[in-house]
Each structure stands twice: as structure tokens, then as C-alpha cells.
Design an enzyme around this catalytic site. Sequence first.
Site, short mmCIF file in Angstrom:
data_model
loop_
_atom_site.label_atom_id
_atom_site.label_comp_id
_atom_site.label_asym_id
_atom_site.label_seq_id
_atom_site.Cartn_x
_atom_site.Cartn_y
_atom_site.Cartn_z
N ASP A 16 3.24 11.84 -48.94
CA ASP A 16 3.75 13.11 -49.43
C ASP A 16 2.53 13.93 -49.86
O ASP A 16 1.96 13.68 -50.93
CB ASP A 16 4.71 12.86 -50.60
CG ASP A 16 5.11 14.15 -51.30
OD1 ASP A 16 4.54 15.21 -50.99
OD2 ASP A 16 5.99 14.09 -52.18
N GLN B 146 1.17 18.19 -52.86
CA GLN B 146 0.22 18.68 -53.88
C GLN B 146 -1.23 18.41 -53.46
O GLN B 146 -2.14 18.61 -54.27
CB GLN B 146 0.50 18.00 -55.24
CG GLN B 146 1.88 18.28 -55.81
CD GLN B 146 2.08 19.74 -56.23
OE1 GLN B 146 1.14 20.53 -56.32
NE2 GLN B 146 3.33 20.10 -56.48
N HIS C 96 7.97 12.36 -56.53
CA HIS C 96 8.91 13.48 -56.63
C HIS C 96 10.25 12.99 -56.06
O HIS C 96 10.27 12.13 -55.17
CB HIS C 96 8.35 14.62 -55.77
CG HIS C 96 9.10 15.90 -55.85
ND1 HIS C 96 10.24 16.15 -55.12
CD2 HIS C 96 8.85 17.03 -56.56
CE1 HIS C 96 10.65 17.39 -55.38
NE2 HIS C 96 9.84 17.94 -56.24
N LYS D 256 3.38 26.15 -51.15
CA LYS D 256 2.47 25.73 -52.21
C LYS D 256 1.01 26.00 -51.84
O LYS D 256 0.10 25.68 -52.58
CB LYS D 256 2.65 24.23 -52.48
CG LYS D 256 4.01 23.87 -53.09
CD LYS D 256 4.04 22.44 -53.53
CE LYS D 256 5.42 21.88 -53.71
NZ LYS D 256 6.12 22.38 -54.89
N CYS E 282 11.36 17.32 -61.22
CA CYS E 282 11.89 16.52 -60.10
C CYS E 282 11.27 15.13 -60.07
O CYS E 282 10.94 14.61 -58.99
CB CYS E 282 11.68 17.22 -58.76
SG CYS E 282 12.50 18.80 -58.66
#
Length: 406
Positions: A198, A201, A121, A224, A361
Site C-alpha cells: 500500500d 503515503q 489503513h 495525495k 481509518c
Amino acid sequence: MITKEIREQFPILGQEVNGKPLTYLDSAATSQKPISVIETLAHYYKNDNSNVHRGVHTLGTRATDGYEGSREKVRRFINASSTEEVIFVRGTTTAINTVASSYGRANIGEGDEIVITPMEHHSNIIPWQQLAKETGATLKYIPLQADGTISLSDVENTITAHTKIVSVMYVSNVLGTINPIKDITEIAHRNDAVMMVDGAQAAPHMKVDVQELDCDFFAFSAHKMCGPTGIGVLYGKKQLLDKMEPVEFGGEMIDFVGLYDSTWKELPWKFEGGTPIIAGAIGLGAAIDFLEQIGLDEIEKIEHELVEYAMERMSTIEGLTIFGPRNRAGLVTFNLDDVHPHDVATVLDTEGIAVRAGHHCAQPLMKWLDVTATARASFYLYNTKDDVDALIEGLKTTKEYFGHVF
Ligand code: 7TS
């Protein structure tokens, strides 16, 4: 809880959009919020609102207890060894920027390497690009295999003795790829590099154990994972955070302030300058309670069944291309014939179906896929097979709508 009961916890899902029942398939962008989170936020503002870590009055104590209580919930949720390792930030983007600005500026110099992947991202690309430009370090990419996965031999070949930081997404927001973070971390550490993950997700969808992964930094966003916007977490190992300088200076983060010199509070507060996102942190705690009540294993199972069903049904639609590996997290990125994905999303919206269209993104990944944009349907615990069926019908309608063009 069965899916119907789960859905009933999300008031927003009960509405009609454009005269059709809402089919919300954009949880990778942001998830919907259960009533328990919404009520926790309202309760806080109605009853407890106050600033934290200062007054001795009762409301101040309640607010502080709520805020710090949530930190302990986050610690447990990701299995950090101490709350000193849990820093509240605005979200994943801020967490990565904090590491790049603080750890990066202090530890990266000319000739050093920063290693990422082309599937990241933008928020896990640009902070490293900027750091490389500022310091004269080299930004290197682990190449992707044809199916959008990473091979460990490529990781071995890319990370070298010059590598100081490796930063990789756990789960791709476009391809759904689940990266072998534990193995990449082991290779990074063997080369004396630190590993940043990261987890935007990943944390909402699967059990995360930062000690098991052994990563040095881990970032995720509350919005999220059924929590509010404006709050997220930077996890960092204490021995690294201890040596790092804050990036924001001001109230809340100081110990002693003189005219020309100041000292900082201990961890984690030295990284939380200014009045923090108090209600947000408390809302994140409520979101964690909600997710844990259902169970992360159960959530993973729900999403796995949905994505398998969606892939199977979508593969029967002629002219539909699915991007990413077979084995994936709960999202499907696709294009339909030559219809622009924005047009696909617009027609689907007229059917009450919310999907994301654009570059997500991830412009370098779009270039790698040789497309300018895609559409994406992403699932969460409140989605059902009926939602997938609505998507399939919507895609058929889209094909008919644009049929005359081809
Ligand atoms: N990393 C990944 C893997 C993401 O998917 C996102 C947001 C971010 C970082 C940034 O998170 P933020 O909370 O700081 O904004 N991804 C998406 C998406 O896929 N569609 O909209 C936002």
C-alpha cells in the site's frame, strides 16, 4: 524551486479561513493541486474531451494519446518495466480490492495465510478480512514494536510456508513509520508468497522503484500527490496480471463478445472495464510532471526538515503526546492533554489551521495505541516553517481555551 515559488503554484493556499491565513496541514488525507494540474484538467475539457480507444476522430485520438501518455508517465515514475503493468483504478482502495478479489479468490484457500500488520489503513485490512472469511484462510498480523515499527525477526516468525499473500503499507498514515518493504518482500518471496504494497503515503513523498523493491503489487492514489480525486494506480507484475481474471466486466475490456462467452483485451485494458477516468489520468500525468520538476529527493528533504522542526517544537508543549517512531515520514500524530482531538481540530480551525482528527481509518491501530482518536498534522512540499509556527501558536491557544477544564 524555492518554497515560496512552490507555494505560489497552489492557488488554494493563498486564501484566508476564519479570518486567518490558511495553514493546510492535512495533506495525508488529500493534497492540494498546483495550477498546472488544474489547468491541464480545464484544457482537456475545453479542447480534447472525447472517449478513448474507440473513434477514429481527432478528439478521440487526442484523448487516447493523453490517457495512454499518462500511463507511460506513471510507468517511468515508479519504474515499472512496461505500461502493461500499470492499471488505472479509482485509487488505493480499489487497487487493493482488485488484488484481493482477483488474485486472492483464485489463489487463496482453506489453511492458507494472509499476512498484514495492525498499523494498516482500513483499506488494507477489510479486503483481506473478507477474503479470509470467504475462503477459510487465516488472517495473521505481524506484531508492532513499542515504538510503532516492525522488526524483521517478527516478519520472519509470522510469514510461513502457508502464507500466500503479504500486504503491508510502505508509510503509515498515522505513525509516519517507514516500513522495510524491500526486506519484507524478500522474506515473502522466500516463502513463495506474493507481496502487495500500500503505497498511498509513499508515492507522493519519496522515490519509488517497484523493480528495486521487487514487490508484486503496488497501489497509490493521485489525489495525495497533487493529482485529481477518483484516479489511482494498481501496479502488478505482468506474469501475475496475465493470469488474473478481471473484476469488472463490460465495455472497453473485451476482445470478442459472443452470446454465451467472451474474451478479454490484453493487459492493462482487461482490468479497465467501462469508460475510464480519462481526465483524471491526464491530470495524474500533469501531477507527475510537477513533482518530477521539483524532484522527489527535494520533496523528501523539505518534508524531513519540516517534521524534524515540528517534532522539536511540539515536544516543548506540556501535555502533548506524540505517537510513532522518532525517524518518520512527514507527519505528526498527537494528543493534547485530555482534550478530545476533534476539539483540538475545531479550535485550530478557528485559527485557520487544518489538521485531521479521528481514527484516521486505522481503528485497530487506535486500539493498539490505547486511544479512541488522535489529531494529525501532515506536511507536503508546499508547507513551510511558518506553518509549523502557526500550529504551535494554535496549540497554545487550544491549551488556553481548554485550560479552565483541567
Ligand atoms: N492507504 C493509506 C496508507 C492511506 O493513508 C489511505 C488514505 C488509503 C490507503 C486510502 O486511499 P484512498 O485514496 O483509496 O482513499 N488515507 C487517509 C488519511 O490518512 N486521511 O484520510 C485519508
